[in-house]
Design a protein around this motif. Structure first.
Motif, mmCIF file in Angstrom:
data_model
loop_
_atom_site.group_PDB
_atom_site.id
_atom_site.type_symbol
_atom_site.label_atom_id
_atom_site.label_comp_id
_atom_site.label_asym_id
_atom_site.label_seq_id
_atom_site.Cartn_x
_atom_site.Cartn_y
_atom_site.Cartn_z
ATOM 1 N N ALA A 234 43.448 30.234 31.848
ATOM 2 C CA ALA A 234 44.383 31.322 32.145
ATOM 3 C C ALA A 234 45.033 31.841 30.867
ATOM 4 O O ALA A 234 45.220 33.054 30.701
ATOM 5 C CB ALA A 234 45.446 30.845 33.131
ATOM 6 N N LEU A 235 45.372 30.951 29.940
ATOM 7 C CA LEU A 235 46.011 31.372 28.689
ATOM 8 C C LEU A 235 45.107 32.267 27.850
ATOM 9 O O LEU A 235 45.603 33.050 27.029
ATOM 10 C CB LEU A 235 46.407 30.142 27.866
ATOM 11 N N ASP A 236 43.794 32.148 28.033
ATOM 12 C CA ASP A 236 42.846 32.896 27.211
ATOM 13 C C ASP A 236 42.210 34.074 27.936
ATOM 14 O O ASP A 236 41.541 34.898 27.309
ATOM 15 C CB ASP A 236 41.706 31.965 26.750
ATOM 16 N N ASP A 237 42.384 34.151 29.241
ATOM 17 C CA ASP A 237 41.657 35.142 30.019
ATOM 18 C C ASP A 237 42.230 36.539 29.812
ATOM 19 O O ASP A 237 43.396 36.706 29.435
ATOM 20 C CB ASP A 237 41.695 34.780 31.506
ATOM 21 N N THR A 238 41.416 37.543 30.090
ATOM 22 C CA THR A 238 41.882 38.926 29.980
ATOM 23 C C THR A 238 42.969 39.223 31.004
ATOM 24 O O THR A 238 43.779 40.122 30.800
ATOM 25 C CB THR A 238 40.707 39.897 30.185
ATOM 26 N N ASN A 239 42.967 38.490 32.099
ATOM 27 C CA ASN A 239 44.042 38.561 33.087
ATOM 28 C C ASN A 239 44.571 37.145 33.281
ATOM 29 O O ASN A 239 43.892 36.303 33.873
ATOM 30 C CB ASN A 239 43.526 39.136 34.411
ATOM 31 N N LYS A 240 45.751 36.857 32.769
ATOM 32 C CA LYS A 240 46.289 35.494 32.824
ATOM 33 C C LYS A 240 46.668 35.094 34.244
ATOM 34 O O LYS A 240 46.935 33.917 34.505
ATOM 35 C CB LYS A 240 47.487 35.364 31.879
ATOM 36 N N HIS A 241 46.698 36.052 35.152
ATOM 37 C CA HIS A 241 46.960 35.778 36.563
ATOM 38 C C HIS A 241 45.766 36.220 37.396
ATOM 39 O O HIS A 241 45.892 36.917 38.391
ATOM 40 C CB HIS A 241 48.259 36.465 37.011
ATOM 41 N N ARG A 242 44.588 35.766 36.971
ATOM 42 C CA ARG A 242 43.352 36.196 37.637
ATOM 43 C C ARG A 242 43.226 35.643 39.033
ATOM 44 O O ARG A 242 42.656 36.287 39.909
ATOM 45 C CB ARG A 242 42.131 35.872 36.785
ATOM 46 N N LEU A 243 43.775 34.443 39.309
ATOM 47 C CA LEU A 243 43.703 33.908 40.667
ATOM 48 C C LEU A 243 44.511 34.776 41.616
ATOM 49 O O LEU A 243 44.087 35.066 42.737
ATOM 50 C CB LEU A 243 44.223 32.468 40.705
ATOM 51 N N SER A 244 45.673 35.207 41.167
ATOM 52 C CA SER A 244 46.500 36.102 41.972
ATOM 53 C C SER A 244 45.790 37.427 42.220
ATOM 54 O O SER A 244 45.784 37.951 43.343
ATOM 55 C CB SER A 244 47.841 36.339 41.261
ATOM 56 N N ALA A 245 45.164 37.987 41.175
ATOM 57 C CA ALA A 245 44.456 39.259 41.323
ATOM 58 C C ALA A 245 43.303 39.133 42.312
ATOM 59 O O ALA A 245 43.092 40.008 43.167
ATOM 60 C CB ALA A 245 43.945 39.730 39.965
ATOM 61 N N MET A 246 42.541 38.043 42.210
ATOM 62 C CA MET A 246 41.415 37.843 43.130
ATOM 63 C C MET A 246 41.909 37.643 44.559
ATOM 64 O O MET A 246 41.276 38.103 45.520
ATOM 65 C CB MET A 246 40.567 36.652 42.679
ATOM 66 N N THR A 247 43.046 36.944 44.703
ATOM 67 C CA THR A 247 43.596 36.701 46.038
ATOM 68 C C THR A 247 44.027 38.007 46.698
ATOM 69 O O THR A 247 43.804 38.215 47.904
ATOM 70 C CB THR A 247 44.771 35.721 45.957
#
Length: 468
Positions: A234-247
């Protein structure tokens, strides 16, 4: 079936499930009556998220300028605890596959089993039951979508690491979900088989970028893969809240008149625990917390939705405070903008200077800490060269998954700096037998109050599904 009979059914679920389970459940769990059957059921697994992780997250998110420690979304919805042991002759430490099978099917099994029992016979999962009842189904994970937890809801296999076979089963055994979001290019786009094309042939939309989550059409089922294996930290991803976005995308895609069952997993909390990496753990916890905060709002708008959150086990034996020091200090964790693994990758490529290292950590390192990083890098490079010349493998060479390389040794040294700064301790690179927290919100959340076994969670969900 009327409400009274439903309540009695849940209270007596374990009568026929064996003496050991009966003793645990009937003595400890007092389920509340079913008020109404939820239309939608969302099951969330924080992989490896033992109780110390949610405590650490509370302190990590604390506002130091106020006199009190603020509650988090986890604190607002805590309802109970769960045991996690597998069915392996009183070995009390589970792996993710056995634990996920317990949570998905209400069956205890051996470590490594993916929705099969001790005799390696397939067992029905709550996701499969929901699908058979005409509900839509989906999985959202930060691991590859054929990893142990999602596989234990979607498939059946006698060994969790049969990744290609599990991926193949998502087509070959009949498509069980209307939505799959997570990682897994390596297993779904192979030389011998392109499963992405097969999903598309079966009417799925396919996306491979977070940017497409908000724009993809909802008129078709959806497959989204965003990483070779698991997603980036998460610290390195383009979206640090990618789980929230996918949800958010998943709830939008799955909504329908018949309701849905959705599995969500914060997969990499566990991976951070295995690595004894507190910085990455807090990044993953923050991603999961943002997901729960979104679902708080979602449940208010959709009161016919039940959300159940737990962990499959605890990982790493993390402790807040070490060596007799009465302190845990997450201050530096709040400033970090990338993972320790990412910092190691960058420091490996250049000469380590104080200015550059400080820019990567985003806090000031001491001379001693800088010296340690330089020494580890140089000594490891020297040892590797000696081994190449002499043909004698260095005695420090690690296991296959943790080889003796400059990158890995730098990663270890960086974690040691952060653990020392924060007074974080670890007792294991594996799992522990600790009970895990249970959280719930929405329709029938009271059913999950108190102490329960992980199989009880699945039993209650089965009963709710059967009374739709």
């Amino acid at each position: 079936m009327n409400k009274i009979l439903i309540a009695l059914t849940i209270a007596g679920l374990t009568i026929s499930c064996g003496k050991e389970t009966q003793e645990v459940v009937t003595q400890e769990v007092q389920p509340a009556p079913v008020v109404s059957t939820p239309k939608n059921i969302i099951m969330i697994v924080g992989d490896g998220m033992g109780p110390t992780y949610t405590t650490a997250y509370r302190y990590f998110k604390d506002d130091p300028s106020t006199p009190r420690v603020e509650n988090t979304v986890f604190d607002r919805h805590l309802v109970g605890m769960s045991s996690t042991y597998p069915d392996t002759h009183h070995n009390y430490v589970t792996d993710s596959a056995a634990a996920a099978t317990a949570l998905s099917s209400a069956i205890k099994t051996y470590n490594g089993a993916v929705a099969v029992d001790m005799d390696k016979q397939n067992v029905e999962t709550v996701l499969e039951r929901a699908k058979s009842l005409g509900m839509k189904t989906g999985v959202v994970v930060t691991s590859q979508i054929n990893h142990a937890t999602p596989a234990s809801y979607l498939s059946h296999n006698d060994y969790r690491y049969n990744y290609n076979a599990i991926a193949d089963s998502y087509i070959d055994n009949g498509i069980q979900a209307d939505l799959y979001l997570g990682g897994g290019w390596k297993f779904f786009i192979r030389e011998d088989r392109n499963l992405v094309e097969e999903f598309e042939d079966n009417g799925f939309n396919y996306i491979d970028s977070y940017q497409l989550l908000d724009s993809v059409s909802t008129d078709k089922p959806l497959l989204g893969l965003f990483g070779d294996k698991g997603l980036p930290w998460a610290l390195d991803d383009t979206n640090k809240h990618r789980l929230s976005a996918m949800t958010k995308t998943a709830t939008k895609h799955l909504e329908n008149e018949d309701g849905y069952f959705l599995l969500i997993e914060g997969s990499q909390i566990d991976w951070a625990g295995h690595s004894n990496d507190i910085a990455s753990a807090m990044g993953e916890m923050d991603d999961l917390a943002k997901t729960l905060e979104y679902l708080e709002t979602y449940v208010k708008e959709h009161p016919d939705t039940l959300v159940v959150i737990t962990a499959d086990h605890s990982t790493g034996g993390v402790t807040l405070g070490v060596d007799g020091v009465f302190q845990w200090d997450p201050k530096v964790l709040r400033t970090m903008k990338q993972s320790p693994n990412s910092i190691a990758n960058l420091l490996e490529k250049v000469d380590i200077t104080t200015e550059y290292a400080n820019s990567l950590f985003n806090f000031e390192l001491t001379d001693e800490e800088i010296s340690k990083l330089i020494t580890v890098k140089n000594d490891t490079a020297t040892a590797i060269k000696i081994a190449e010349v002499t043909g004698i493998e260095d005695a420090r060479s690690g296991k296959e998954y943790d080889p003796f390389t400059v990158n890995n040794e730098l990663y270890k040294a960086i974690k040691e700096v952060i653990n020392a700064r924060t007074f974080t301790g670890w007792t294991s690179s594996g799992h522990t037998a600790a009970d895990v927290p249970v959280f719930a919100m929405g329709n029938n959340k009271a059913l999950f109050n108190g102490y329960q076994d992980n199989t009880d969670i699945a039993k209650k969900i089965f009963t709710l599904l059967d009374n739709k």
